[in-house]
Design an enzyme around this catalytic site. Structure first.
Site, PDB file in Angstrom:
ATOM      1  N   GLN A 179       0.557  -1.490   0.099  1.00 54.91           N
ATOM      2  CA  GLN A 179      -0.058   0.198  -0.332  1.00 54.91           C
ATOM      3  C   GLN A 179       1.203   1.312  -0.128  1.00 54.91           C
ATOM      4  OE1 GLN A 179      -3.737   0.694   0.022  1.00 54.91           O
ATOM      5  NE2 GLN A 179      -3.792  -1.725  -0.598  1.00 54.91           N
ATOM      6  N   SER A 197       3.148  -4.227  -4.697  1.00 59.12           N
ATOM      7  CA  SER A 197       2.431  -5.248  -6.169  1.00 59.12           C
ATOM      8  C   SER A 197       1.605  -3.615  -6.976  1.00 59.12           C
ATOM      9  CB  SER A 197       0.988  -5.127  -5.599  1.00 59.12           C
ATOM     10  OG  SER A 197      -0.151  -6.051  -6.723  1.00 59.12           O
ATOM     11  N   THR A 235       8.636 -17.726 -17.125  1.00 59.88           N
ATOM     12  CA  THR A 235       8.870 -17.425 -18.408  1.00 59.88           C
ATOM     13  C   THR A 235       8.444 -15.848 -17.951  1.00 59.88           C
ATOM     14  OG1 THR A 235       9.352 -18.891 -19.700  1.00 59.88           O
ATOM     15  CG2 THR A 235       8.686 -16.523 -20.380  1.00 59.88           C
ATOM     16  N   CYS A 322     -20.173  -8.888   3.352  1.00 63.95           N
ATOM     17  CA  CYS A 322     -20.203  -9.681   1.948  1.00 63.95           C
ATOM     18  C   CYS A 322     -19.268  -9.066   1.590  1.00 63.95           C
ATOM     19  CB  CYS A 322     -21.363  -8.798   0.881  1.00 63.95           C
ATOM     20  SG  CYS A 322     -23.718  -8.451   2.171  1.00 63.95           S
TER      21      CYS A 322
HETATM   22  C1  LIG Z   1      -1.436  -5.058   1.933  1.00 58.88           C
HETATM   23  C2  LIG Z   1      -1.466  -5.897   0.867  1.00 58.88           C
HETATM   24  N1  LIG Z   1      -0.594  -7.366   0.394  1.00 58.88           N
HETATM   25  C3  LIG Z   1      -0.979  -7.505   0.404  1.00 58.88           C
HETATM   26  C4  LIG Z   1      -1.751  -7.858  -1.277  1.00 58.88           C
HETATM   27  C5  LIG Z   1      -1.621  -8.662  -2.041  1.00 58.88           C
HETATM   28  O1  LIG Z   1      -1.786  -8.032  -3.195  1.00 58.88           O
HETATM   29  P1  LIG Z   1      -1.921  -9.088  -4.279  1.00 58.88           P
HETATM   30  O2  LIG Z   1      -3.353  -8.089  -4.805  1.00 58.88           O
HETATM   31  O3  LIG Z   1      -1.007  -8.185  -6.194  1.00 58.88           O
HETATM   32  O4  LIG Z   1      -1.706 -10.015  -4.959  1.00 58.88           O
HETATM   33  C6  LIG Z   1      -2.636  -6.321  -1.206  1.00 58.88           C
HETATM   34  C7  LIG Z   1      -3.656  -6.222  -1.615  1.00 58.88           C
HETATM   35  O5  LIG Z   1      -4.685  -5.897  -1.676  1.00 58.88           O
HETATM   36  C8  LIG Z   1      -2.786  -5.703   0.259  1.00 58.88           C
HETATM   37  O6  LIG Z   1      -3.519  -4.181   0.848  1.00 58.88           O
END
Ligand SMILES: Cc1ncc(COP(=O)(O)O)c(C=O)c1O
Length: 382
Positions: A179, A197, A235, A322
């Site tokens: 984040q 990510s 890959t 939900c």
């Molecule tokens: C703090 C945190 N860690 C891990 C993830 C997982 O990342 P990814 O969606 O790239 O697998 C998220 C995604 O919501 C996240 O907010």
């Protein structure tokens, strides 16, 4: 009707410049970087250039970056990879109760395989106390994993202090920076492993990285062709990695100004929403992500709020039943002390690059009416 996206903590739209940078790697420069011919080597050059750009941005060496399929995979490699490479030293791991499931579930899995895990509590704002980390470290502790900022309530954890404590004890420190990477500065100095990510940063989904400091003892989780220095076979997702690097380049120059802009927007949003009776802000009042605002509303359910906001052209989210496909309220909201009812009435508005002052005005115009109507219908009282 204009549609306002305020769910940037879930994912972000891919920036058009990122899309443009990626395209030729699908149909023109589609080679496998493992091939020795020209088209393969073109892909290899793109892979190396992308790694170089991202490593520079993080202030680390190129060989310390392992490209992965995203945050979940990076967290899994960090936890399982360290656990299995260091189980001769010990089998104890420390984490917090508010980590993402990409950390908590691998920890639970490791517990089934002979490891023991301490899940640290947090205070009412969601902060981990560094002293608790210090006290929890034992002779057999091999890893501490504390997230940089929480995805639900936005609280920024004191990872500089925690990482120093780990260093002093000779214990590896991992942080999930999914984040925060590209959104707020990261001091990588005492961090051994860090997960990122691309899709939280206007890059594509399905690509991320794990930073592993030179010298850290770690086992791969995926075995195969030996890509990424043997740490992540398969890959490489060249188009995704090129897009990731472009997203980093775009974020790099604007971090400070975007932090300032989003903080001002967020604070205006928080001030406005808190005018609604019987609601409060979840997470730390100041130590929070620039774009994150998380509220609880008494007497209503978060999912109804999200549905009504959606009908009014606003995309938001809730940590309640939900949306998470489970009957349990968010583990994060429970950990900061909210009751079931309080946790069920939560709403997360996560601002991003394209949100404007007018977007915030619009939310502040429609939200009070939605809350009041839902309360009139609510079986929960009031
Ligand atoms: C703090 C945190 N860690 C891990 C993830 C997982 O990342 P990814 O969606 O790239 O697998 C998220 C995604 O919501 C996240 O907010």
């Amino acid at each position: 009707m204009k549609y306002i996206y305020m769910d940037h903590a879930a994912t972000t739209p891919v920036d058009p410049k990122v899309m443009a940078a990626m395209t030729e790697f699908f149909d023109k420069k589609y080679g496998n970087p493992g091939s020795i011919h020209k088209i393969g080597q073109e892909a290899k050059t793109a892979l190396n250039d992308s790694r170089n750009k991202i490593a520079k941005f993080l202030g680390v060496k190129e060989n310390e970056i392992i490209f992965t399929s995203g945050g979940t995979e990076s967290d899994n490699i960090a936890l399982k990879g360290i656990a299995f490479a260091n189980n001769d030293k010990g089998k104890h791991i420390i984490t917090s109760k508010i980590e993402h499931h990409a950390v908590l579930h691998p920890c639970e899995w490791l517990e089934k395989h002979g490891f023991s895990v301490t899940y640290l509590s947090v205070d009412k704002h969601g902060l981990v106390n560094p002293k608790d980390v210090d006290n929890a470290i034992r002779k057999d502790t091999i890893l501490v994993s504390i997230m940089h900022a929480n995805n639900e309530i936005g609280t920024i954890e004191p990872i500089e202090e925690i990482s120093k404590i780990c260093k002093r004890h000779g214990v590896y420190f991992h942080t999930d920076a999914v984040q925060t990477f590209g959104h707020i500065p990261i001091d990588i100095k005492n961090i051994d492993l860090l997960s990122v990510s691309a899709h939280k940063l206007y890059g594509p989904k399905g690509v991320g990285l794990l930073f592993v400091r030179d010298g850290v003892k770690i086992e791969p989780v995926l075995h195969g062709g030996g890509q990424e220095n043997g740490m992540r076979s398969g890959t490489e997702n060249i188009a995704g990695i090129v897009g990731f690097a472009k997203a980093v380049e775009l974020a790099k120059d604007n971090i400070k100004s975007e932090m300032k802009r989003l903080t001002a927007l967020r604070d205006k949003l928080i001030r406005g929403v808190l005018q609604i009776p019987d609601c409060w802000l979840n997470g730390h009042p100041e130590k929070r992500l620039p774009g994150n605002a998380n509220f609880s509303f008494k007497y209503i359910e978060g999912e109804s709020l999200v549905l009504y906001l959606d009908m009014n052209g606003i995309a938001a989210s809730t940590g309640s039943a939900c949306s998470t496909k489970s009957l349990k309220p968010s583990h994060v909201l429970s950990a900061i002390g909210l009751s079931h009812e309080e946790a069920h009435g939560s709403l997360r508005l996560a601002l991003g690059r394209h949100n404007t002052d007018e977007d915030v005005d619009y939310v502040l115009k429609v939200l009070p009416g939605i809350v009041s109507n839902l309360r009139k219908m609510s079986p929960l009282g009031k």
